[in-house]
Motif scaffolding. Structure first.
Motif, short mmCIF file in Angstrom:
data_model
loop_
_atom_site.label_atom_id
_atom_site.label_comp_id
_atom_site.label_asym_id
_atom_site.label_seq_id
_atom_site.Cartn_x
_atom_site.Cartn_y
_atom_site.Cartn_z
N VAL A 49 0.84 -1.20 0.00
CA VAL A 49 0.00 0.00 0.00
C VAL A 49 0.88 1.25 0.00
O VAL A 49 0.66 2.18 -0.79
N LEU A 50 1.89 1.27 0.86
CA LEU A 50 2.75 2.45 0.95
C LEU A 50 3.55 2.67 -0.32
O LEU A 50 3.79 3.82 -0.72
N VAL A 51 3.97 1.60 -0.99
CA VAL A 51 4.68 1.74 -2.27
C VAL A 51 3.79 2.42 -3.30
O VAL A 51 4.21 3.36 -3.99
N ASP A 88 -1.63 5.33 12.08
CA ASP A 88 -1.24 6.62 11.50
C ASP A 88 -0.29 6.48 10.31
O ASP A 88 0.53 7.36 10.05
N LEU A 89 -0.40 5.38 9.56
CA LEU A 89 0.42 5.20 8.36
C LEU A 89 -0.22 5.87 7.15
O LEU A 89 0.49 6.32 6.24
N GLY A 110 3.72 7.14 7.88
CA GLY A 110 3.79 6.13 6.83
C GLY A 110 5.02 6.31 5.96
O GLY A 110 5.70 5.34 5.60
N ARG A 111 5.32 7.56 5.63
CA ARG A 111 6.51 7.84 4.80
C ARG A 111 7.78 7.43 5.55
O ARG A 111 8.68 6.82 4.98
N ALA A 118 12.33 0.17 3.18
CA ALA A 118 12.78 -0.02 1.80
C ALA A 118 14.19 -0.58 1.66
O ALA A 118 14.40 -1.51 0.88
N PRO A 119 15.19 -0.07 2.39
CA PRO A 119 16.54 -0.62 2.20
C PRO A 119 16.63 -2.12 2.52
O PRO A 119 17.23 -2.88 1.77
#
Length: 157
Positions: A49-51, A88-89, A110-111, A118-119
Motif C-alpha cells: 500500500v505504501l509503495v 497513522d500510516l 507512513g513515509r 525499503a533498504p
C-alpha cells in the motif's frame, strides 16, 4: 460439460515446476514479510500500500485505483486501510467531486516507515532473487513474467 478425461493434465515436469513456483512464491513472501516486519513493523500488505502511495505524484490515490493497483477487492483495501489508519500510516478523506469516493493518503508516519523498510526490502530481494541470476537470466525472466501476466489478465476460465 467437460469430463475428467478432457482435462489436459500437467506432465510430471510441469507439475514439478508448478509446485516449485508455488513454494518459491510462498517462501519469498514469508521471508519478505518477516524481515519487513522486523525492520519497520510493516507487513507485506502495508508495504505494498505504501509503495503505491509513494509512487503517486501527490502521495494519495483513490480507493478504487489502489484496489486495482494491488489486485485486491475494494473491501480488502477498505479493511486494510482502516487498520493502517489506526497506526497513522495513512489517512482517508472523501473526494470533493464524488461523495461516494475516497482518497487514501500517506502520512508522515507512513513515509518514515517505508523509508525505514525499503533498504531492507531491497537487500532481501537482491539476496534472494537477483544475486542468484545473471543479467541475461533477469532479462529472460522479465520476458517470461510479461508473457504470463498478459495471459492471466485474459483468463476467463
Amino acid at each position: 460439460m467437460a469430463g475428467v478425461n478432457d482435462v489436459p493434465w500437467l506432465s510430471d515436469d510441469e507439475q514439478r515446476m508448478w509446485r516449485q513456483w508455488m513454494g518459491l512464491n510462498a517462501e519469498l513472501l514469508a521471508t519478505l514479510n518477516r524481515e519487513t516486519q522486523a525492520d519497520a513493523g510493516l507487513s507485506n500488505a502495508d508495504y505494498q500500500v505504501l509503495v503505491v502511495l509513494t509512487d503517486s505524484a501527490e502521495g494519495r490515490i483513490r480507493v478504487s485505483e489502489l484496489a486495482a493497483a494491488l489486485q485486491w477487492e475494494r473491501s480488502r483495501v477498505s479493511h486494510h486501510v482502516a487498520r493502517m489508519e489506526k497506526r497513522d500510516l495513512v489517512s482517508r478523506r472523501g473526494c470533493p467531486d464524488d461523495g461516494r469516493g475516497a482518497f487514501v493518503r500517506i502520512t508522515e508516519t507512513g513515509r518514515a516507515a517505508i523509508e525505514r523498510a525499503a533498504p531492507g526490502h531491497v537487500r532481501t530481494v537482491r539476496r534472494l532473487v537477483f544475486d542468484a541470476l545473471s543479467a541475461d537470466e533477469v532479462a529472460q525472466l522479465g520476458e517470461i513474467f510479461h508473457r504470463l501476466r498478459s495471459r492471466v489478465g485474459r483468463s476467463t476460465g
